[in-house]
Design an enzyme around this catalytic site. Structure first.
Site, PDB file in Angstrom:
ATOM      1  N   THR A   1       0.892  -1.156   0.000  1.00 21.49           N
ATOM      2  CA  THR A   1       0.000   0.000   0.000  1.00 21.49           C
ATOM      3  C   THR A   1       0.928   1.204   0.000  1.00 21.49           C
ATOM      4  O   THR A   1       2.007   1.158   0.611  1.00 21.49           O
ATOM      5  CB  THR A   1      -0.938   0.030   1.231  1.00 21.49           C
ATOM      6  OG1 THR A   1      -0.139   0.178   2.397  1.00 21.49           O
ATOM      7  CG2 THR A   1      -1.761  -1.244   1.359  1.00 21.49           C
ATOM      8  N   HIS A   2       0.565   2.226  -0.714  1.00 22.15           N
ATOM      9  CA  HIS A   2       1.427   3.411  -0.877  1.00 22.15           C
ATOM     10  C   HIS A   2       2.802   3.031  -1.446  1.00 22.15           C
ATOM     11  O   HIS A   2       3.798   3.703  -1.168  1.00 22.15           O
ATOM     12  CB  HIS A   2       1.632   4.162   0.449  1.00 22.15           C
ATOM     13  CG  HIS A   2       0.360   4.390   1.204  1.00 22.15           C
ATOM     14  ND1 HIS A   2      -0.404   5.520   1.076  1.00 22.15           N
ATOM     15  CD2 HIS A   2      -0.301   3.597   2.091  1.00 22.15           C
ATOM     16  CE1 HIS A   2      -1.466   5.436   1.852  1.00 22.15           C
ATOM     17  NE2 HIS A   2      -1.439   4.280   2.474  1.00 22.15           N
TER      18      HIS A   2
ATOM     19  N   SER B   1      17.898  -1.845 -26.702  1.00 24.34           N
ATOM     20  CA  SER B   1      18.248  -0.439 -26.916  1.00 24.34           C
ATOM     21  C   SER B   1      19.246  -0.353 -28.059  1.00 24.34           C
ATOM     22  O   SER B   1      20.145  -1.194 -28.176  1.00 24.34           O
ATOM     23  CB  SER B   1      18.871   0.118 -25.635  1.00 24.34           C
ATOM     24  OG  SER B   1      19.672   1.243 -25.939  1.00 24.34           O
TER      25      SER B   1
ATOM     26  N   LYS C   1      20.418  -3.416 -22.372  1.00 24.18           N
ATOM     27  CA  LYS C   1      19.009  -3.129 -22.057  1.00 24.18           C
ATOM     28  C   LYS C   1      18.041  -4.195 -22.569  1.00 24.18           C
ATOM     29  O   LYS C   1      18.214  -4.753 -23.637  1.00 24.18           O
ATOM     30  CB  LYS C   1      18.600  -1.768 -22.647  1.00 24.18           C
ATOM     31  CG  LYS C   1      19.204  -0.578 -21.975  1.00 24.18           C
ATOM     32  CD  LYS C   1      18.785  -0.430 -20.520  1.00 24.18           C
ATOM     33  CE  LYS C   1      17.336  -0.064 -20.341  1.00 24.18           C
ATOM     34  NZ  LYS C   1      17.033   1.280 -20.854  1.00 24.18           N
TER      35      LYS C   1
ATOM     36  N   ASN D   1      13.890  -4.020 -22.584  1.00 27.21           N
ATOM     37  CA  ASN D   1      12.834  -3.085 -22.194  1.00 27.21           C
ATOM     38  C   ASN D   1      11.421  -3.667 -22.325  1.00 27.21           C
ATOM     39  O   ASN D   1      11.150  -4.431 -23.248  1.00 27.21           O
ATOM     40  CB  ASN D   1      12.921  -1.817 -23.051  1.00 27.21           C
ATOM     41  CG  ASN D   1      14.201  -1.044 -22.803  1.00 27.21           C
ATOM     42  OD1 ASN D   1      14.724  -1.053 -21.690  1.00 27.21           O
ATOM     43  ND2 ASN D   1      14.721  -0.408 -23.842  1.00 27.21           N
TER      44      ASN D   1
ATOM     45  N   GLU E   1       4.648  -0.758 -21.642  1.00 25.73           N
ATOM     46  CA  GLU E   1       4.637   0.709 -21.694  1.00 25.73           C
ATOM     47  C   GLU E   1       3.608   1.228 -22.698  1.00 25.73           C
ATOM     48  O   GLU E   1       2.896   2.200 -22.444  1.00 25.73           O
ATOM     49  CB  GLU E   1       6.033   1.229 -22.049  1.00 25.73           C
ATOM     50  CG  GLU E   1       7.030   1.015 -20.929  1.00 25.73           C
ATOM     51  CD  GLU E   1       8.450   1.275 -21.399  1.00 25.73           C
ATOM     52  OE1 GLU E   1       8.979   2.329 -21.066  1.00 25.73           O
ATOM     53  OE2 GLU E   1       9.018   0.420 -22.099  1.00 25.73           O
TER      54      GLU E   1
ATOM     55  N   TYR F   1     -30.829  13.315 -35.289  1.00 26.62           N
ATOM     56  CA  TYR F   1     -29.514  13.047 -35.875  1.00 26.62           C
ATOM     57  C   TYR F   1     -28.808  14.348 -36.235  1.00 26.62           C
ATOM     58  O   TYR F   1     -29.423  15.294 -36.744  1.00 26.62           O
ATOM     59  CB  TYR F   1     -29.652  12.179 -37.149  1.00 26.62           C
ATOM     60  CG  TYR F   1     -28.307  11.940 -37.814  1.00 26.62           C
ATOM     61  CD1 TYR F   1     -27.451  10.950 -37.354  1.00 26.62           C
ATOM     62  CD2 TYR F   1     -27.878  12.751 -38.861  1.00 26.62           C
ATOM     63  CE1 TYR F   1     -26.202  10.763 -37.932  1.00 26.62           C
ATOM     64  CE2 TYR F   1     -26.625  12.563 -39.443  1.00 26.62           C
ATOM     65  CZ  TYR F   1     -25.791  11.565 -38.976  1.00 26.62           C
ATOM     66  OH  TYR F   1     -24.557  11.390 -39.537  1.00 26.62           O
TER      67      TYR F   1
ATOM     68  N   LYS G   1     -17.669   6.813 -34.992  1.00 23.97           N
ATOM     69  CA  LYS G   1     -17.187   5.509 -35.450  1.00 23.97           C
ATOM     70  C   LYS G   1     -15.683   5.327 -35.280  1.00 23.97           C
ATOM     71  O   LYS G   1     -15.238   4.284 -34.816  1.00 23.97           O
ATOM     72  CB  LYS G   1     -17.604   5.289 -36.907  1.00 23.97           C
ATOM     73  CG  LYS G   1     -19.040   4.757 -36.978  1.00 23.97           C
ATOM     74  CD  LYS G   1     -19.583   4.728 -38.375  1.00 23.97           C
ATOM     75  CE  LYS G   1     -19.880   6.140 -38.871  1.00 23.97           C
ATOM     76  NZ  LYS G   1     -20.861   6.847 -38.012  1.00 23.97           N
TER      77      LYS G   1
HETATM   78  N1  ARG Z   1     -22.107   8.666 -42.390  1.00 22.13           N
HETATM   79  C1  ARG Z   1     -23.212   9.020 -41.549  1.00 22.13           C
HETATM   80  C2  ARG Z   1     -22.836   8.769 -40.096  1.00 22.13           C
HETATM   81  O1  ARG Z   1     -21.913   8.099 -39.887  1.00 22.13           O
HETATM   82  C3  ARG Z   1     -24.387   8.179 -41.894  1.00 22.13           C
HETATM   83  C4  ARG Z   1     -25.680   8.850 -41.587  1.00 22.13           C
HETATM   84  C5  ARG Z   1     -25.873   9.957 -42.501  1.00 22.13           C
HETATM   85  N2  ARG Z   1     -27.136  10.586 -42.335  1.00 22.13           N
HETATM   86  C6  ARG Z   1     -27.357  11.785 -42.848  1.00 22.13           C
HETATM   87  N3  ARG Z   1     -28.520  12.276 -42.689  1.00 22.13           N
HETATM   88  N4  ARG Z   1     -26.416  12.450 -43.484  1.00 22.13           N
HETATM   89  O2  ARG Z   1     -23.427   9.252 -39.178  1.00 22.13           O
END
Ligand code: ARG
Length: 446
Positions: free
Chosen positions: A149-150, A271, A277, A279, A284, A311, A319
């Site tokens: 601990t610590h 290294s 070395k 590593n 890391e 939207y 994404k």
């Molecule tokens: N490429 C768009 C996205 O990833 C798809 C949906 C597009 N919808 C729109 N009304 N432009 O969100």
């Protein structure tokens, strides 16, 4: 091609195209097709298109799924690319696929399909990692180390118990994934652009075709929410933090100061300057990538915070964050698990002062109030430190003077201390064996 040329007198500029089009959604090809097949079947079932039109659409989509797709510069996104290719393959009937659908509910579905599969991949990856931890821990149920601990030596435990702490943390990360997967399995198809459609679509049919129990309850949140993307990024982030804490220990343990472990040659780096070395680069980088995972979690929350329903194109940015979170965790659980499984562990014995609480508990068992026992043993620790010796090297008369009942036999050995852990889950060799069985059962069967 864009899907929205009709009301414009001029086509999109190169500048607009370059700024707005992103290709990360290529990874959603098979999910996009699965969603479109379910949508086409639903359209045929409710009579919005004929059976044979439905069959044509499905056949065309299956061909794309089988042959793959070349993204063209003129495709705005994966949805556009699939529809363009479908036209090339089956002609005008392709134009019926988007009946009662918008890219807004389409992308929301694609993402959920991806996340559902992604959660399963991560659970499998974490189970593999847990098995590697457990197999390493099993070899060290009686290898004594100090708990810290610590970052100060605290009590005696086994290396196995210490390692299993990470197995339980990773298991909880996997449990979170499982729980999350239940929330993901709700279909947004039918929500349309924002408030559904005047056409007699049946979202329940689409959901069922996708193997899910339910469709959305509110179309606006179905297309406008990204909480599940954020939840996935967080769960991956938390799992990265679990792995990063182990990575930090690997960095420490493989140092010349700790000397707890030797890294396998093929999973360590050298290294270019210092010939001696070796590593711990994997550890890391895992630590560094956990830091990025944490900031990506903040990014995906921030992305949603100021959006009006429903939207907004901002959401396209989700994404790349989700995919990065996914790849990062899968590769890290694999790499760190491999390092652990192939390393040799040879921790030095803990210093004997770590027996101090055990000794205080000997007095407690004889009826001495804990506060008093703490004080007495604290005096003995000070005495040992003054002479630069361990607790077990104290003279019998010194022990006797501290408390009349104390003899040299009251000071446990490191091994006895380990055996004495009486509380379930606290790491005696018997207890570690119980943990090993529970974790193996989980990692093999679930
Ligand atoms: N490429 C768009 C996205 O990833 C798809 C949906 C597009 N919808 C729109 N009304 N432009 O969100």
């Amino acid at each position: 091609m864009s899907l929205w040329g009709g009301r414009f007198e001029q086509g999109p500029s190169d500048l607009l195209w370059a700024y707005t089009v992103e290709r990360a959604d290529e990874r959603l090809l098979k999910h996009d097709i699965a969603g479109s097949i379910a949508h086409a079947r639903m359209l045929a079932e409710v009579g919005l298109i004929s059976e044979s039109e439905g069959d044509d659409l499905v056949r065309g989509l299956e061909t794309i799924s089988h042959d793959g797709l070349d993204y063209q510069q003129t495709d705005e996104d994966i949805h556009t690319a699939v529809e363009r290719r479908l036209f090339e393959l089956i002609g005008e009937v392709a134009g019926k696929l988007h009946t009662g659908r918008s890219r807004n509910d389409q992308i929301a579905l694609d993402l959920r399909l991806f996340l559902s599969e992604a959660a399963d991949d991560q659970i499998a990856g974490l189970q593999r990692f847990v098995l590697q931890v457990v197999q390493t821990a099993e070899r060290h149920t009686r290898t004594p180390v100090a708990s810290y601990t610590h970052l100060q030596q605290a009590q005696v435990t086994s290396l196995g118990h210490h390692l299993l702490a990470y197995a339980w943390m990773a298991r909880r990360d996997a449990d979170r994934m499982e729980d999350f997967a239940r929330r993901v399995a709700v279909s947004p198809l039918g929500a349309g652009a924002s408030v559904g459609s005047s056409l007699p679509l049946d979202p329940a049919i689409t959901a069922e075709l996708l193997g899910w129990d339910a469709a959305f309850d509110n179309s606006m949140e179905a297309v406008g929410s990204r909480d599940l993307a954020a939840e996935y990024v967080f769960i991956c982030g938390q799992a990265m933090v679990t792995l990063s804490r182990l990575a930090e220990e690997i960095v420490l343990w493989s140092s010349q100061e700790f000397r707890w472990m030797t890294l396998p040659d093929d999973l360590a780096t050298g290294s270019s300057a210092m010939p001696h070395k070796k590593n711990p680069d994997i550890a890391e980088l895992a630590r560094g990538r956990a830091a990025i995972a944490a900031s990506d979690t903040a990014a995906i929350l921030g992305l949603q915070a100021s959006l009006p329903l429903t939207y907004n194109r901002d959401l396209q940015e989700d994404k790349s964050i989700v995919f990065a979170a996914h790849d990062r965790l899968l590769s890290t659980s694999q790499a760190l698990g491999a390092v652990l499984a192939a390393s040799e562990f040879h921790p030095p014995r803990p210093q004997s002062l770590v027996l101090s609480l055990d000794l205080a508990e000997v007095l407690v068992a004889r009826g001495v109030p804990f506060r008093q026992a703490h004080e007495i043993v604290g005096g003995l620790v000070a005495e040992a430190e003054r002479h630069g010796i361990g607790l077990s090297d104290l003279k019998p008369d010194v022990l006797h003077a501290a408390h009349a009942s104390l003899t040299i036999d009251d000071i446990p050995t490191i091994e006895e201390s380990l055996e004495r852990r009486a509380v379930p889950g606290s790491g005696s060799p018997t207890d570690v064996a119980v943990q090993v069985i529970a974790l193996k059962t989980w990692a093999n069967l679930d």
